[in-house]
Enzyme design. Structure first.
Site, mmCIF file in Angstrom:
data_model
loop_
_atom_site.group_PDB
_atom_site.id
_atom_site.type_symbol
_atom_site.label_atom_id
_atom_site.label_comp_id
_atom_site.label_asym_id
_atom_site.label_seq_id
_atom_site.Cartn_x
_atom_site.Cartn_y
_atom_site.Cartn_z
ATOM 1 N N GLY A 1 -19.692 6.215 57.149
ATOM 2 C CA GLY A 1 -18.540 5.322 57.155
ATOM 3 C C GLY A 1 -18.769 4.006 56.446
ATOM 4 N N LEU B 1 -16.650 2.876 54.155
ATOM 5 C CA LEU B 1 -16.558 3.528 52.852
ATOM 6 C C LEU B 1 -16.463 2.545 51.689
ATOM 7 C CD1 LEU B 1 -14.076 6.464 53.571
ATOM 8 C CD2 LEU B 1 -16.554 6.359 53.910
ATOM 9 N N GLY C 1 -18.684 4.628 46.192
ATOM 10 C CA GLY C 1 -19.653 5.734 46.151
ATOM 11 C C GLY C 1 -19.159 6.898 46.997
ATOM 12 N N HIS C 2 -18.765 6.595 48.234
ATOM 13 C CA HIS C 2 -18.219 7.646 49.105
ATOM 14 C C HIS C 2 -16.951 8.243 48.493
ATOM 15 C CE1 HIS C 2 -20.142 4.829 52.168
ATOM 16 N NE2 HIS C 2 -20.756 5.972 52.437
HETATM 17 P P1 AMP Z 1 -23.940 6.965 53.819
HETATM 18 O O1 AMP Z 1 -22.594 6.686 54.420
HETATM 19 O O2 AMP Z 1 -24.622 5.737 53.315
HETATM 20 O O3 AMP Z 1 -24.809 7.849 54.678
HETATM 21 O O4 AMP Z 1 -23.660 7.807 52.504
HETATM 22 C C1 AMP Z 1 -22.899 8.986 52.533
HETATM 23 C C2 AMP Z 1 -23.020 9.694 51.204
HETATM 24 O O5 AMP Z 1 -22.560 8.820 50.166
HETATM 25 C C3 AMP Z 1 -24.453 10.068 50.860
HETATM 26 O O6 AMP Z 1 -24.472 11.349 50.231
HETATM 27 C C4 AMP Z 1 -24.846 8.990 49.898
HETATM 28 O O7 AMP Z 1 -25.856 9.383 48.991
HETATM 29 C C5 AMP Z 1 -23.552 8.748 49.166
HETATM 30 N N1 AMP Z 1 -23.559 7.423 48.550
HETATM 31 C C6 AMP Z 1 -23.875 6.239 49.148
HETATM 32 N N2 AMP Z 1 -23.836 5.236 48.246
HETATM 33 C C7 AMP Z 1 -23.493 5.801 47.052
HETATM 34 C C8 AMP Z 1 -23.289 5.292 45.729
HETATM 35 N N3 AMP Z 1 -23.423 4.001 45.439
HETATM 36 N N4 AMP Z 1 -22.952 6.173 44.766
HETATM 37 C C9 AMP Z 1 -22.824 7.495 45.035
HETATM 38 N N5 AMP Z 1 -22.986 8.027 46.260
HETATM 39 C C10 AMP Z 1 -23.321 7.201 47.249
#
Ligand code: AMP
Length: 296
Positions: A46, A48, A51-52
């Site tokens: 979350g 968001l 990237g998400h």
């Molecule tokens: P998190 O909420 O941080 O656990 O991330 C969820 C998903 O989003 C994971 O697969 C992360 O690798 C991806 N993610 C997080 N930050 C980025 C970003 N800057 N660019 C691309 N994917 C991302």
């Protein structure tokens, strides 16, 4: 909402179903699967950001129904890490997930994921280096990740699951787990989304004060320099140049290492295989990670 509505609404943008119970989720997905529609899963914690959203949009483009999980997974936080202060905004997340094409947001309570007598851990190789080094976050972090990801795979049964290259070691570990355990899911990895000044987007960037936010740009600059220098003068020179870039910004890396992107073995030279240059550093209140993938 019936099945056709559910599948249609994930494409209509804006209509999302919030589910908290595993049984409800299974009940909602069974007819979708029976009908032969494809299911994409985007696991998140979350808060968001773009990237998400890039993962959600890719899932929406490829799958009939997109399920986003929203779960701040206590098992992947070590003692003294930021579990308690991890940023949360469920209402905003729902809105953004809906706009990006999620049909279902699955946000289970912690007790439902880890009942008191929970006793199983999924342990994959590749987890005692980089972030998994016992002197750093440690292998327990990845045990937490792989355990919850297997649970999500088993609950959702996705055709495709989407992950970001931002967490390069997580990608390597999950790919290996899926291969080793014959999990019937395709892993799709998307490039790191960055701020205009290069900083990799992260929910943890919220911890940076303005001065540290500026210093934090050194990570992406260092990785950029690493790749350019490695291609021109070799990998060792690339790592040294990156180190100098970090030093100039007053950023002390926890690690800055070149490894084979798939098996995470240390590498000394660019070869015929993708090389990962990965960095982690504490910058003010945030522990940041970033990486560059040097393709042959
Ligand atoms: P998190 O909420 O941080 O656990 O991330 C969820 C998903 O989003 C994971 O697969 C992360 O690798 C991806 N993610 C997080 N930050 C980025 C970003 N800057 N660019 C691309 N994917 C991302």
């Amino acid at each position: 909402m019936d099945l056709v509505e559910l599948v249609d609404s994930s494409h209509a943008t804006g209509d999302v179903k919030l589910l908290r119970a595993k049984d409800e989720l299974r009940a909602a997905l069974a007819p979708v699967r029976r009908e032969g529609s494809s299911i994409g899963l985007v696991p998140t914690m979350g808060f968001l950001h773009e990237g998400h959203l890039s993962l959600l949009r890719a899932a929406r483009a490829e799958c009939d129904l997109v399920v986003m999980s929203l779960f701040v997974n206590p098992a992947q936080f070590g003692p003294g890490e930021d579990l308690d202060r991890y940023p949360r905004d469920e209402e905003r997340d729902l809105q953004l997930a809906a706009e990006a094409g999620a049909g279902i947001v699955y946000a289970p309570p912690v007790e439902a994921v880890y009942p008191e007598d929970f006793a199983t851990q999924v342990e994959v190789g590749l987890t005692d280096v980089l972030d998994g080094d016992p002197a750093r976050r440690g292998p327990g972090h990845f045990r937490g990740v792989t355990t919850v990801v297997v649970k999500l795979f088993n609950t959702v049964g996705p055709d495709v699951a989407y992950f970001g290259q931002k967490d390069a070691q997580q990608v390597a570990v999950i790919r290996r787990m899926v291969r080793d355990l014959d999990i019937p899911v395709r892993i799709q990895v998307l490039p790191t989304v960055r701020e205009p000044d290069g900083l990799a987007m992260s929910s943890r960037n919220a911890y940076l004060d303005p001065r540290d936010r500026e210093r934090a740009t050194a990570l992406s600059r260092a990785l950029h320099v690493a790749e350019a220098t490695a291609r021109a003068e070799g990998l060792a020179a690339g790592i040294e140049a990156a180190r100098a870039e970090l030093r100039a910004a007053g950023v002390e890396p926890e690690y800055l290492e070149a490894r084979d992107a798939e098996n995470l073995n240390p590498v000394a030279e660019l070869t015929g295989r993708p090389v990962l240059v990965a960095v982690a550093a504490q910058v003010g209140g945030a522990r940041l990670i970033d990486n560059v993938l040097i393709q042959p």
